[in-house]
Design an enzyme around this catalytic site. Structure first.
Site, PDB file in Angstrom:
ATOM      1  CE  LYS A 265     -29.727  84.878 -12.697  1.00 37.19           C
ATOM      2  NZ  LYS A 265     -28.804  85.565 -13.077  1.00 37.19           N
ATOM      3  CG  ASP A 270     -27.620  83.197 -18.254  1.00 37.00           C
ATOM      4  OD1 ASP A 270     -28.131  83.361 -19.243  1.00 37.00           O
ATOM      5  OD2 ASP A 270     -27.038  84.245 -17.363  1.00 37.00           O
ATOM      6  CE  LYS A 277     -24.202  84.382 -19.351  1.00 32.87           C
ATOM      7  NZ  LYS A 277     -23.859  85.532 -19.098  1.00 32.87           N
ATOM      8  CG  ASP A 288     -27.119  82.510 -13.529  1.00 26.11           C
ATOM      9  OD1 ASP A 288     -26.695  83.117 -12.708  1.00 26.11           O
ATOM     10  OD2 ASP A 288     -27.620  82.973 -14.637  1.00 26.11           O
ATOM     11  CG  ASP A 352     -26.321  86.976 -20.524  1.00 27.59           C
ATOM     12  OD1 ASP A 352     -26.657  86.144 -20.053  1.00 27.59           O
ATOM     13  OD2 ASP A 352     -24.911  87.362 -20.928  1.00 27.59           O
ATOM     14  CD  GLU A 354     -30.104  85.459 -16.978  1.00 25.27           C
ATOM     15  OE1 GLU A 354     -29.623  86.340 -17.721  1.00 25.27           O
ATOM     16  OE2 GLU A 354     -29.726  84.942 -16.065  1.00 25.27           O
ATOM     17  NE  ARG A 356     -30.215  93.018 -14.945  1.00 28.09           N
ATOM     18  CZ  ARG A 356     -29.006  93.574 -14.946  1.00 28.09           C
ATOM     19  NH1 ARG A 356     -29.287  94.958 -15.404  1.00 28.09           N
ATOM     20  NH2 ARG A 356     -27.797  93.250 -14.742  1.00 28.09           N
TER      21      ARG A 356
HETATM   22  N1  BES Z   1     -25.613  85.062 -14.892  1.00 28.40           N
HETATM   23  C1  BES Z   1     -25.065  86.327 -15.288  1.00 28.40           C
HETATM   24  C2  BES Z   1     -24.293  86.954 -14.150  1.00 28.40           C
HETATM   25  C3  BES Z   1     -22.870  86.155 -14.211  1.00 28.40           C
HETATM   26  C4  BES Z   1     -22.041  86.504 -15.115  1.00 28.40           C
HETATM   27  C5  BES Z   1     -22.527  85.468 -12.996  1.00 28.40           C
HETATM   28  C6  BES Z   1     -20.618  85.661 -14.899  1.00 28.40           C
HETATM   29  C7  BES Z   1     -21.335  85.077 -12.844  1.00 28.40           C
HETATM   30  C8  BES Z   1     -20.379  84.968 -13.710  1.00 28.40           C
HETATM   31  C9  BES Z   1     -26.188  87.242 -15.407  1.00 28.40           C
HETATM   32  O1  BES Z   1     -27.452  86.708 -16.057  1.00 28.40           O
HETATM   33  C10 BES Z   1     -25.777  87.938 -16.662  1.00 28.40           C
HETATM   34  O2  BES Z   1     -25.386  87.379 -17.758  1.00 28.40           O
HETATM   35  N2  BES Z   1     -25.566  89.293 -16.604  1.00 28.40           N
HETATM   36  C11 BES Z   1     -24.948  89.983 -17.343  1.00 28.40           C
HETATM   37  C12 BES Z   1     -25.422  91.357 -17.279  1.00 28.40           C
HETATM   38  C13 BES Z   1     -25.326  92.215 -18.568  1.00 28.40           C
HETATM   39  C14 BES Z   1     -25.795  91.873 -19.817  1.00 28.40           C
HETATM   40  C15 BES Z   1     -25.693  93.871 -18.272  1.00 28.40           C
HETATM   41  C16 BES Z   1     -23.307  90.340 -17.116  1.00 28.40           C
HETATM   42  O3  BES Z   1     -22.931  90.233 -16.002  1.00 28.40           O
HETATM   43  O4  BES Z   1     -22.574  90.188 -18.063  1.00 28.40           O
HETATM   44 ZN    ZN Z   2     -27.958  84.943 -15.256  1.00 31.43          ZN
HETATM   45 ZN    ZN Z   3     -27.548  86.392 -18.008  1.00 31.50          ZN
END
Ligand code: BES
Ligand code: ZN
Ligand code: ZN
Length: 504
Positions: A265, A270, A277, A288, A352, A354, A356
């Protein structure tokens, strides 16, 4: 920082500083010029041999060829020596040399004290520790930093009772560890870079730098992705002015029998998109792209010859979908439905989630284009994995236990541990949507956020052997450990390299 083995020219290395890696049972079985001095230091009672303990002795002018300073770094009990202890000890030795201020120094060790570890692994761990111990991110500043000591460590091994074969394997390990250490530094550098500097285009340019070696590099542009129908990836990129890139790196050694794809990825920033966020710590979302960083690091090492001496050969394809995730009038919205290149329709319930979405098209592309024997993807996919496993171990899931075991073994060998989480049909069912084939988030009532991410991805690999490693915890924020201070860890480069070496 460079790691070398002794050559005739480098007798000079020890004149300023020679550092011995010593276990509790050390008999100072090293060469004559150092042995006597070391024994004298021992008699002072100030020499410590416990793990990571560093001592330094300034020597009065002694016999011809004796170094001005003798350093010691402890390895603890030789019977229980492991690679992590060696890597850390080497990093401590490097930091001691840095404090002393020498450009060239010698590291001495005796195979009899290291033998609890395989010779190759010992060499690799020492080289990695020396290189990574020296690493500091150099931020862009108005004033250029004062002279960075361009250090060279000459690693001199005494084979003791272990013999010449042990030494040969150790020296091959040193070479491998140097390549892996440099690749990890390369990954850390791009991972630490600000989001406005390390854009998808910049990642693509870094990959292009590998072209012309033993690799072929190709970049798919947005118009190429449109033709392929990659609207899951393009949907994420819509809100950003930075064009998305699909970076392809192909190592296809002559006569290869198998193909593997390593997908990372590469989300260079992000913000969350319309599902924005919170602003606290949002800056960390420049990390990210660390899955992509790991894959770029792997290919940096392959380009430098990390796999030259292994066979049978496997074709290794690196794929980094790279994009920003930003809110904008044109950005995708919660509830939008997009179609991935394999025809799967996806309801984007949360913009968010994204990672995946960009991985879905990258995985579908991997399956269709390369028909690989196996795939591994790495992604900072979920905050949930930090809750589940913290910062010291990554979460691995997939559809083939043997493949997962191989990756776990490679991670253990690199001291980058992974822990398997389940991925069952019940989890896959959670991702079905009433408005499309899939939705990109499960209902919050289900919990299991990390598994849900993997469950979503599983739809895009079909029957292909596949594993997904969620590195959101390990990519940054881990505890300091001599060869890692803070910021991006360059995570998984060492692990992937060991896995690739083990492919047959
Ligand atoms: N890049 C983030 C995951 C992340 C969050 C990595 C905090 C490290 C620290 C990912 O794209 C994301 O935002 N995932 C969400 C998924 C949710 C919306 C189902 C998450 O983990 O909150
Ligand atoms: Zn992300
Ligand atoms: Zn995200």
């Amino acid at each position: 920082m460079k790691v070398r083995t002794p050559t005739q020219k480098q007798v000079l290395a020890r004149q300023e500083l020679a550092t011995l890696l010593v276990s509790d049972s050390t008999r100072f079985d090293v060469d004559e010029a150092v042995k006597d001095g070391a024994k004298r230091c021992k008699r002072t009672g100030d020499l410590k041999t416990s793990r990571r303990a560093a001592s330094l002795f300034h020597r009065p002018a002694g016999a011809r060829g004796e170094p001005k300073r003798l350093g010691f770094v402890g390895l603890g009990d030789a019977k229980n020596l492991d690679t992590e202890t060696l890597r850390r000890a080497a990093a401590v030795a490097q930091q001691q040399a840095e404090r002393v201020g020498v450009d060239l120094f010698e590291v001495l060790c005796c195979a009899d004290e290291l033998k609890a570890v395989e010779a190759f692994d010992a060499g690799a761990a020492i080289a990695e520790g020396l290189l990574l111990g020296a690493y500091r991110y150099q931020p862009p500043r108005k004033e250029k930093p004062k002279k960075r000591s361009a250090q060279t460590a000459v690693v001199r091994l005494f084979d003791g009772k272990q013999g010449a074969d042990w030494r040969k394997a150790f020296e091959r390990g040193l070479k491998f560890g140097s390549i892996g250490g440099e690749a990890t530094i390369f990954a850390r550098d791009i991972e630490n870079m600000a989001g406005n500097h390390a854009t998808p285009s910049r990642l693509a340019d870094e990959a292009k730098g590998f072209a012309g070696t033993n690799l072929k590099v190709k970049i798919l542009e947005e118009k190429d992705m449109e033709k392929l129908g990659m609207y899951s990836l393009l949907g994420v990129s819509r809100g950003s002015v930075q064009p998305a890139k699909l970076i392809l790196m192909d190592y296809a050694p002559r006569g290869y029998k198998k193909t593997v794809c390593v997908v990372g990825k590469g989300l260079t920033f992000d913000s969350g998109g319309i599902s924005i966020k919170p602003s606290g710590k949002m800056d960390e979302m420049r990390y990210d792209m660390c899955g992509g960083g790991a894959v770029l690091g792997l290919f940096h090492a392959i380009a430098a010859g990390a796999l030259k001496d292994v066979g049978p050969k496997t074709r290794i394809v690196g794929i980094v979908p790279s994009s920003e995730n930003m809110p904008d009038a044109d950005a995708q919205k919660p509830g939008d439905v997009v179609t991935a290149m394999d025809g799967t329709t996806i309801e984007v319930l949360n913009t968010d989630a994204e990672g995946r979405l960009i991985l879905a098209d990258a995985l579908a592309y991997a399956v269709k284009n390369y028909e690989p024997d196996s795939i591994v993807d790495l992604a900072t996919l979920t905050g949930a994995v930090v809750v589940a496993l913290g910062h010291e171990v990554a979460g691995v899931m997939g559809n083939d236990d043997e493949h997962i075991e191989d990756l776990i073994d490679a991670g253990d060998a690199a001291d980058e541990p992974n822990w398997q989480l389940p991925l069952w049909p019940a989890h896959r069912d959670q991702m079905k949507s009433n408005f499309a084939d899939l939705k990109n988030i499960q209902s919050p009532a289900h919990g299991n956020g990390t598994i849900a991410g993997a469950a979503f991805l599983s739809y895009f690999v079909g029957d292909t052997t596949w594993a997904h490693i969620d590195i959101a915890g390990t990519a940054w924020g881990g505890r300091a450990k001599d060869y890692y201070r803070s910021g991006a860890a360059g995570t998984a480069v060492r692990m992937l390299l060991r896995w690739c070496r083990g492919l047959s």
